[in-house]
Scaffold this active site. Sequence first.
Site, PDB file in Angstrom:
ATOM      1  N   ASP A  69      -1.257   3.097  15.429  1.00 32.95           N
ATOM      2  CA  ASP A  69      -1.958   3.947  14.639  1.00 32.95           C
ATOM      3  C   ASP A  69      -1.144   5.212  14.379  1.00 32.95           C
ATOM      4  O   ASP A  69       0.040   5.461  14.844  1.00 32.95           O
ATOM      5  CB  ASP A  69      -3.204   4.496  15.435  1.00 32.95           C
ATOM      6  CG  ASP A  69      -4.021   3.210  15.860  1.00 32.95           C
ATOM      7  OD1 ASP A  69      -4.392   2.226  14.690  1.00 32.95           O
ATOM      8  OD2 ASP A  69      -4.814   3.236  16.506  1.00 32.95           O
ATOM      9  N   HIS A  83       0.345  -0.961  10.615  1.00 29.63           N
ATOM     10  CA  HIS A  83      -1.102  -0.024  10.916  1.00 29.63           C
ATOM     11  C   HIS A  83      -1.779  -1.120  11.823  1.00 29.63           C
ATOM     12  O   HIS A  83      -2.870  -0.761  12.527  1.00 29.63           O
ATOM     13  CB  HIS A  83      -1.850   0.508   9.749  1.00 29.63           C
ATOM     14  CG  HIS A  83      -2.456   1.727  10.172  1.00 29.63           C
ATOM     15  ND1 HIS A  83      -3.246   1.926  11.323  1.00 29.63           N
ATOM     16  CD2 HIS A  83      -2.653   2.757   9.183  1.00 29.63           C
ATOM     17  CE1 HIS A  83      -3.871   3.079  11.233  1.00 29.63           C
ATOM     18  NE2 HIS A  83      -3.642   3.560  10.140  1.00 29.63           N
TER      19      HIS A  83
END
Length: 578
Positions: A555, A551
């Site tokens: 995204d 992450h």
Amino acid sequence: MAEVIKMPRLSDTMTEGVIAAWHKNIGDTVKKGELLAEVETDKATMELDSYKDGVLLHQGAAPGSKLQVDDLLAILGTAGEDISAILAENAGGAVAATTPAVTAAAPAATAAAPAAASSAAPVAAAAPASSMDLSKIDEVVLMPRLSDTMTEGVIASWQKKVGEKVSKGDVLAEIETDKATMELESYKDGFLLHQGAAAGEKIQVNDLLAIIGAEGFKIDEIVAAAKSGSGTPLTGSVQEVAPATTQTPTITPQLGDGEAPQSQPEVINTGRIFASPLAKKLAEEKGIDLRYVKGTGDNGRIVRTDIENYTPVAVAAPTPEPQSQTPSTLTSASTSAATSTVTPFVPGGAGEGYTDITNSQMRNVIARRLSESKFSAPHFYIKMEIIMDNAMAARVHMNEISPVKISFNDMVIKASAMALRKHPAVNSSWMGTSIRIYNHIHIGMAVAIPDGLIVPVIRFADQKTLSQISADAKELGGKAKSKKLQPNEFTGNTFTISNLGMMDVDEFTSIINAPDSCILAVGRIKEEVYRNAKGEFDVRNIMKLTLSCDHRCVDGAVGAAFMQTLKGYLENPVRMLV
């Protein structure tokens, strides 16, 4: 004191390198670990880092120019230092007669060889010149860095003994790294004067591995200097190190009343067992325990013929002493047998117990790297179902004309590479203070081998046809299982695919293979009943994919968009061909 850096051997076939670019100019201050230059070899363009602090005093060639292996590449020192003597000694790339060549034996990764080359001066200067004739030392071999994650290597076996003549190209030893067992060749003619460790022992990267030089030359002081950095000579002559062995405890089975002792195979090999990869594979297929096989290869190494001709060698098991029974014991036993109606439980086999298996180099590195990945990279997962009906039909037609058989895994590799081209943010690495987006697409494919897991890399996968990807995958997979991969064949991945579909796994999640930001887990193709547009029940083929994302780089929306593009390619394979 000025530090001489020579052109390293960055691949097993490299004889010369081209200076692709200099990242430091003459007069610039250089810190340890900073990028000095990019060197183009016959296989790749690799980065050359500095392993010393100092000022760049000399560049051996301009960008675009060629240098032979071991030619003068650069000199580091202090500002204003006189290097005219060094330039004179290395004029034309010749190696000075009074300075031993220090090499990190091929095939070495980017960092190993320059480190080895830059170590020449400290080794030469460590002991008093009056007590050593360095001209009789042809080559000081340091443990090379044979993979990007390697910190130490294990001497699997020595192919040359101390005092034995060595010719250029002869195999000195086999080195077990965290990813493969590789052969270490000599690049000089001479005699093996010293072995840095016994077979089965570990050596850290850049530690002294071997010395080659003139016959009968005593190297006590040089060994002391190379190992400790001091000029204090070792006492006595340097002896060949004998392989360390460990004792295996003898287990005597307990026999029941009236049970005859059974013969047991004789244990021939204790401690570390040396066998060729083919011999290990054949032994595993035939269920043969290598502890009981006598090796006929060099230094007792087990080879293929030893497995093919193996017949168990039995030795008689010790006969237990008869136990005397008193009349009272017999009476008690008879009474118990007469009154008992339940047969007491007797554990079968060996009963309770366990076996501790020492971790291989590969297993230790897998544990360390995956732990670092899992606990440092915040993972999240995207799952998607792919309808594979069109892919299955297209594959049949492709294999009618393809020179090699195309698998579903090949199709996933190609589709992933093309999807990465449209979503470059997924083809990235977290660099701490920045995110690196790669222009090239190198797909790593996870391959299971007996010692663990290795990831061969299909380079420029987006630019290759399905037939070319299939050929590369088969070749690299075969090399991985036989431990024949070269460093450039298992490094440089920008995205990884792990496929357990062939093992009937429906779906799973994978841990990201650093430095990648994503890894794709591929399940099997499975029939599923569904209701079609006409309201009728029908059958379709479903494959489940799971994308693990870092992450920090990727995204959720970016990962989902990548998966949608990948789904489109796999559900309509014609799109991959136009």
